[in-house]
Design a protein around this motif. Structure first.
Motif, mmCIF file in Angstrom:
data_model
loop_
_atom_site.group_PDB
_atom_site.id
_atom_site.type_symbol
_atom_site.label_atom_id
_atom_site.label_comp_id
_atom_site.label_asym_id
_atom_site.label_seq_id
_atom_site.Cartn_x
_atom_site.Cartn_y
_atom_site.Cartn_z
ATOM 1 N N ALA A 188 -29.879 -31.912 -0.364
ATOM 2 C CA ALA A 188 -29.082 -31.029 0.482
ATOM 3 C C ALA A 188 -29.248 -29.601 -0.010
ATOM 4 N N VAL A 189 -29.221 -28.677 0.914
ATOM 5 C CA VAL A 189 -29.248 -27.257 0.586
ATOM 6 C C VAL A 189 -28.274 -26.550 1.521
ATOM 7 N N GLU A 190 -27.562 -25.577 0.988
ATOM 8 C CA GLU A 190 -26.558 -24.861 1.789
ATOM 9 C C GLU A 190 -26.513 -23.405 1.350
ATOM 10 N N ARG A 191 -26.406 -22.524 2.319
ATOM 11 C CA ARG A 191 -26.238 -21.093 2.064
ATOM 12 C C ARG A 191 -24.871 -20.680 2.596
ATOM 13 N N VAL A 192 -24.042 -20.125 1.714
ATOM 14 C CA VAL A 192 -22.676 -19.734 2.065
ATOM 15 C C VAL A 192 -22.591 -18.217 2.133
ATOM 16 N N GLN A 193 -22.096 -17.710 3.246
ATOM 17 C CA GLN A 193 -21.856 -16.287 3.421
ATOM 18 C C GLN A 193 -20.373 -16.085 3.732
ATOM 19 N N LEU A 194 -19.677 -15.398 2.848
ATOM 20 C CA LEU A 194 -18.257 -15.106 3.043
ATOM 21 C C LEU A 194 -18.082 -13.598 3.099
ATOM 22 N N ASN A 195 -17.673 -13.098 4.248
ATOM 23 C CA ASN A 195 -17.427 -11.675 4.433
ATOM 24 C C ASN A 195 -15.926 -11.443 4.459
ATOM 25 N N ALA A 196 -15.456 -10.492 3.668
ATOM 26 C CA ALA A 196 -14.020 -10.273 3.503
ATOM 27 C C ALA A 196 -13.685 -8.801 3.657
ATOM 28 N N PHE A 197 -12.491 -8.565 4.195
ATOM 29 C CA PHE A 197 -12.005 -7.196 4.380
ATOM 30 C C PHE A 197 -10.498 -7.210 4.234
ATOM 31 N N ASP A 198 -9.999 -6.287 3.433
ATOM 32 C CA ASP A 198 -8.553 -6.174 3.194
ATOM 33 C C ASP A 198 -8.126 -4.774 3.612
ATOM 34 N N PRO A 199 -7.714 -4.607 4.875
ATOM 35 C CA PRO A 199 -7.387 -3.263 5.361
ATOM 36 C C PRO A 199 -6.008 -2.794 4.890
ATOM 37 N N ALA A 200 -5.982 -2.008 3.842
ATOM 38 C CA ALA A 200 -4.780 -1.324 3.371
ATOM 39 C C ALA A 200 -3.612 -2.259 3.100
ATOM 40 N N PRO A 201 -3.630 -3.002 1.989
ATOM 41 C CA PRO A 201 -2.472 -3.838 1.668
ATOM 42 C C PRO A 201 -1.243 -2.994 1.340
ATOM 43 N N ALA A 202 -0.070 -3.546 1.629
ATOM 44 C CA ALA A 202 1.169 -2.848 1.304
ATOM 45 C C ALA A 202 1.444 -2.931 -0.195
ATOM 46 N N GLY A 203 2.280 -2.035 -0.695
ATOM 47 C CA GLY A 203 2.633 -2.054 -2.109
ATOM 48 C C GLY A 203 3.782 -3.000 -2.387
ATOM 49 N N GLU A 204 4.199 -3.042 -3.653
ATOM 50 C CA GLU A 204 5.302 -3.902 -4.070
ATOM 51 C C GLU A 204 6.023 -3.222 -5.223
ATOM 52 N N ILE A 205 7.357 -3.227 -5.159
ATOM 53 C CA ILE A 205 8.157 -2.630 -6.224
ATOM 54 C C ILE A 205 9.212 -3.636 -6.657
ATOM 55 N N VAL A 206 9.437 -3.725 -7.974
ATOM 56 C CA VAL A 206 10.287 -4.770 -8.547
ATOM 57 C C VAL A 206 11.494 -4.137 -9.224
ATOM 58 N N PHE A 207 12.684 -4.730 -8.956
ATOM 59 C CA PHE A 207 13.932 -4.358 -9.620
ATOM 60 C C PHE A 207 14.492 -5.587 -10.318
ATOM 61 N N GLY A 208 15.200 -5.359 -11.427
ATOM 62 C CA GLY A 208 15.716 -6.467 -12.214
ATOM 63 C C GLY A 208 17.055 -7.002 -11.756
ATOM 64 N N SER A 209 17.819 -6.238 -10.994
ATOM 65 C CA SER A 209 19.137 -6.671 -10.537
ATOM 66 C C SER A 209 19.505 -5.857 -9.315
ATOM 67 N N LEU A 210 20.662 -6.159 -8.736
ATOM 68 C CA LEU A 210 21.090 -5.410 -7.565
ATOM 69 C C LEU A 210 21.686 -4.067 -7.952
ATOM 70 N N ALA A 211 22.609 -4.060 -8.933
ATOM 71 C CA ALA A 211 23.325 -2.816 -9.220
ATOM 72 C C ALA A 211 23.444 -2.471 -10.695
ATOM 73 N N ASP A 212 23.096 -3.387 -11.594
ATOM 74 C CA ASP A 212 23.296 -3.145 -13.022
ATOM 75 C C ASP A 212 22.277 -2.112 -13.531
ATOM 76 N N PRO A 213 22.723 -0.923 -13.945
ATOM 77 C CA PRO A 213 21.762 0.097 -14.404
ATOM 78 C C PRO A 213 21.045 -0.301 -15.685
ATOM 79 N N THR A 214 21.632 -1.208 -16.474
ATOM 80 C CA THR A 214 20.971 -1.640 -17.708
ATOM 81 C C THR A 214 19.936 -2.729 -17.456
ATOM 82 N N SER A 215 19.903 -3.249 -16.233
ATOM 83 C CA SER A 215 18.950 -4.305 -15.881
ATOM 84 C C SER A 215 18.095 -3.895 -14.696
#
Length: 616
Positions: free
Chosen positions: A57-84
């Protein structure tokens, strides 16, 4: 509002709450186009007791990919605790985001597969057949047609200048992929009523382009995605992005993966044995065992550029005090990883009883016990399942080992179909009403999926884009089991988990201590809890589906079929694990009021559907 002018809204992660997703059509969307060109040839030759098969068996694989402008991500440790790292106090932990000034380009991944095999089916006796075979299968290393691949060949103390750029970025481990096969089929009594079958084989897992498609489209220098941590209070959204953009202008904080440069052969050994016996005419029973062992399996993590334990790889694992340590490569941002250092184990037993159609009735029932263990289920992505953890520790392969994200221990399924008998003497309208009825149904009972209780925020001070931490599992009164079955508002026994605190015996080098010899909370090293990955199981499932079918012959060649199908006929509520509420408390120890709440179902409520079908 995005973190920069013209950018999509970022995803906002707040410990203990469901993530706030980007706006409509703003979540990351990957476009994939794959072509597979295949050629095969096989030869079959029978001579005497030999049944030879061979081919290539022989196989040729072609995978074309495009990621148009992914959104960012921001992380917080808690809802309101300033120390967290509270959200309401605008004290973020980390921001990851694309830089809109950098172009997003198309990637064209390529790979070729070559394979050949030979197999001999030896009929040694009329009651015994032996199968012997050997297969060879290799592939070329995935490449990018324009040389748009980049990676780091070490995760430690790397800078942008250490980036390896080219058409391929790791060595080929597939040159010795010889795969033996052995099997047999035996009728021990020679009467055709008992069959014993078994086999062993090795299967290779080839490193194909799909491994690169999810993260290789987002790496410097071809696209620019940055990470900024240790953010000052009040910096979200634009202040944090300005820090990220300033760093990126100096080639700092950019997203570059670490790909293991010299992977080992990734293969799976699988074996099975089953016995099937006809008990009485039209009734058979079988017992089967299946086992497998995966070696050098793929490990994927979203970000391994984190701080490391101060005591190496010996538990209990202690992390430095916040602000006293740096990630393994401070000049790099998010560091996706592709490595071959996972292992997998599977054992399964199945018992099946089947009654073939006789006297208008057939039934099949099967029970499976299985156990799947691995060190993370990522391949295309690090979080292939909803209960996956995207940033497991690459340096602790034994500690991350646990039940697979898809592991279901017990599974019972029974189905039946009954054609209701009627007297042959029925004629006319009575025959129309009485004949042609069928009753059917499927019953499924199975145990739940595993999940991981977590601490929100960045309790270990990892400083990466996917921080997490395990709590401690307590073993006191009432904590022999970690869940409350049947309690959807408090499925997890939160009182049986605690925020890990290092004792003097564990953290001998941590100070200061209180007068009673205990470390002051927040001043000693951060401790990874003992509860571990996938240590708790969600609710099981019980489901009954029922159907009624009526066939009415109108003419010789025309039959009208009426169907009524009822799904979940007893209207049982089957809950998913509390994946949106598995954060028990934030990094400061403040309890999450929603912890352990079951808020989604795995089956719908009772549904009834009717159908009318003409058969001619």
């Amino acid at each position: 509002m995005g973190e920069s002018p013209g950018a999509d809204n970022p995803q906002i992660d707040v410990s203990g709450f469901v993530s706030a997703q980007p706006g409509l059509n703003q979540i990351e969307r990957l476009d994939f186009f794959e072509n597979s060109y295949q050629g095969y040839d096989d030869l079959f030759w029978t001579r005497g007791i030999h049944g030879l098969k061979m081919g290539f068996a022989v196989e040729r694989v072609q995978l074309n990919a495009f990621d148009p402008a992914p959104a960012g991500e921001i992380v917080f440790g808690s809802l309101a605790d300033p120390t967290s790292n509270g959200f309401l106090t605008n004290n973020p932990i980390v921001l990851t985001a694309p830089l809109p000034s950098a172009p997003f380009i198309h990637f064209n991944f390529r790979s070729s597969i070559f394979g050949g095999y030979i197999q001999d089916d030896l009929r040694l006796k009329p009651t015994l057949t032996l199968n012997l075979g050997l297969r060879y299968e290799m592939s070329t290393v995935p490449s990018e047609a324009q040389g748009h691949l980049s990676a780091l060949h070490s995760p430690f103390n790397q800078t942008f200048a250490d980036t390896i750029v080219g058409k391929s970025v790791f060595q080929n481990p597939t040159y010795r992929n010889f795969e033996p096969r052995l099997g047999f089929a035996w009728d021990p009594f020679g009467n055709g009523k008992t069959s014993v079958r078994g086999g062993f084989a090795i299967f290779d897992v080839l490193p194909l382009p799909y491994l690169l498609g999810q993260f290789a489209t987002n790496t410097a220098p071809f696209t620019e995605n940055g990470t900024a941590s240790n953010l000052p209070a009040g910096s979200f959204p634009t202040g944090a992005f300005n820090i990220l953009a300033t760093n990126a202008a100096s080639n700092l904080g950019l997203r570059i993966p670490y790909i293991q440069p010299n992977p080992k052969r990734n293969y799976l050994m699988q074996w099975n044995l089953n016995i099937q016996r006809e008990l009485v005419p039209n009734l058979t029973a079988s017992v089967a065992y299946v086992g497998s062992r995966g070696v050098h399996m793929i490990f994927r993590a979203d970000d391994i550029n984190s701080t490391q334990p101060i005591n190496g790889t010996t538990p209990p694992y202690l992390w430095p005090l916040p602000g006293t340590a740096l990630p393994i490569s401070p000049a790099i941002g998010r560091m996706d990883t592709l490595q071959w250092n996972n292992d997998s184990y599977f054992d399964g037993m199945e018992v099946q009883v089947e009654k073939r159609m006789s006297h208008g009735f057939q039934m099949q029932g099967s029970y499976t016990w299985s156990r799947a263990i691995d060190g993370g289920d990522g391949s295309i992505a690090s979080d292939s399942f909803l209960n996956s953890i995207p940033g497991l520790f690459y340096f602790l392969p034994k500690y991350r080992r646990g039940p697979a994200d898809f592991n279901i221990t017990h599974n019972l399924t029974i189905n039946y179909l009954w054609s209701i008998p009627t007297s042959a003497s029925f004629e006319g309208p009575l025959a129309w009403v009485a004949k042609g009825w069928q009753l059917g149904g499927i019953m499924q009972i199975k145990t739940g999926l595993p999940f991981t209780p977590l601490i929100g925020g960045d309790p270990l001070g990892l400083l990466d884009s996917a921080p997490f931490g395990y709590p401690d599992r307590l073993t006191g009164s009432g904590c022999s089991a970690p869940v409350n079955p049947g309690n959807p508002n408090g499925y997890i026994k939160v009182n049986c988990f605690a925020l890990p605190v290092a004792t003097p015996a564990i953290a001998a080098n941590c100070a200061p201590f209180t007068g009673d010899g205990n470390p002051i909370l927040g001043t000693c090293a951060n401790l990874l809890g003992n509860s571990g990955r996938n240590s708790v199981y969600g609710p099981g499932l019980v489901d009954f589906d029922f159907s009624v079918i009526k066939d009415t012959k109108v003419f010789e060649r025309l039959t009208v079929q009426f169907r009524a199908e009822i799904f979940n006929i007893f209207n049982r509520t089957n809950f998913n694990p509390p994946l949106a509420n598995n954060t028990l408390f934030d990094q400061g120890g403040v309890p999450n009021p929603a912890a352990g709440v079951l808020d989604s179902t795995s089956t719908s409520s009772r549904e009834v559907q009717f159908a009318l079908k003409l058969i001619f």
